[in-house]
Scaffold this active site. Structure first.
Site: not given
Length: 328
Positions: A47, A58, A102, A254, A302
């Site tokens: 985020y 950044k 978001r 975060i 299996d």
């Protein structure tokens, strides 16, 4: 057969795996029902608050699988407009990783402006809808996508953050074919239910399990909660490993310092890759002998275990784990 498999193994891991659906049993033993449809990892969803241009810049150098520009909790109410203008710029840059946004929750009164600002951005790959409680929340977003950006191939991550969201998670998962992942958010879930967080996290086990299991039932990715103590790498590693063991395919992040730890924990280790290769090689060998289940180090192997091994190798390839020669 084993020899031919090892040649493929040394040249290309995904080729050896994908051939399962197209190659006859004379060259590779078939694995009925094997699903290797996952093509992109979201181990870390990082985020980035979109009201701070420095953090956006950044983020361009972050190794996170998915950069999620945040217009919701990470942005104060009086900076929402600024954040929308900055995110539009971020979504026009040269970034090669998956980029998402978001938005604010449906019903907040902010979501329409969020969507209007981002839907025409060429580099928008995914929209994260927080606090999804009903399929209608997803339909609201997809209807705007269809109207404002009908050619868009954007995916949807549905945030499950309330008790009602957990109860309705199956219907949310099936709300639209563009739903690509389910995400669990612990802090909002605790606020909604009155649950008290503990270091052991046992109070969240049921909700997390429901989200992860539902995601896998409908071939979606499952994204685990944020580790709020971002300075404690030991807690982060513990929570990440636990999430991976529960079936989550990734985790929310975060802080930049969390990215590498999370992405390491949600990729198969070299030891796991080595084990998977031994299982696959053993299956190929015993298939030629007409045997189904076989013994490996005193444990029965299996078909479900064989499928697990192939999925491990597929995920290792997507994560860039070098395991093509392990165990030769």
């Amino acid at each position: 057969m084993l020899g031919s498999f090892r040649v493929a193994r040394r040249t290309s891991l995904p080729q050896a795996i994908r051939r399962q659906s197209t190659t006859s049993a004379r060259t590779l033993a078939p694995v009925p029902g094997l699903d290797l449809s996952e093509t992109k990892l979201r181990r870390a969803i990082f985020y980035v608050p979109c009201s701070e241009e420095r953090k956006i810049q950044k983020s361009l150098h972050s190794p996170a699988d998915c950069i999620m520009y945040d217009l919701e909790d990470g942005v104060s109410l009086n900076r929402k407009s600024l954040a929308r203008s900055l995110v539009a710029g971020a979504l026009s840059g040269p970034q090669t990783r998956e980029l998402g946004v978001r938005i604010n929750s449906i019903g907040s009164g902010l979501e329409a402006d969020d969507l209007a600002a981002i839907l025409r951005c060429a580099r928008l790959d995914v929209i994260m809808i927080p606090k999804v409680e009903t399929p209608g929340d997803v339909h609201y977003v997809t209807s705007l996508v269809d109207r404002l950006a009908p050619e868009s191939k954007v995916k949807i991550i549905a945030g499950i953050e309330t008790a009602l969201g957990v109860v309705n998670v199956r219907d949310i998962a099936l709300a639209d074919k563009r739903v690509d992942a389910l995400l669990f958010a612990a802090e909002d879930y605790c606020a909604d239910t009155g649950i008290t967080r503990t270091k052991g996290r046992q109070e969240l086990y049921f909700a997390r399990s429901v989200v992860a299991t539902t995601a896998h039932a409908y071939k979606l990715q499952a994204i685990d909660m944020v580790t709020m103590d971002f300075r404690d790498m030991d807690v982060l590693r513990e929570e990440s490993r636990e999430g991976a063991e529960m079936g989550f395919t990734g985790k929310q992040v975060i802080h930049p310092a969390q990215v590498d730890v999370v992405q390491e924990c949600f990729a198969p280790s070299s030891e796991t890759v080595a084990k998977a290769w031994r299982i696959v090689d053993g299956y190929q060998k015993h298939y030629t002998l007409g045997k189904g289940a076989f013994d490996l180090d005193g444990k029965a192997i299996d078909m479900p275990v064989v499928k697990w091994a192939y999925r491990v190798l597929h995920r290792a390839e997507l994560a860039g784990v070098d395991g093509t020669k392990i165990g030769d």
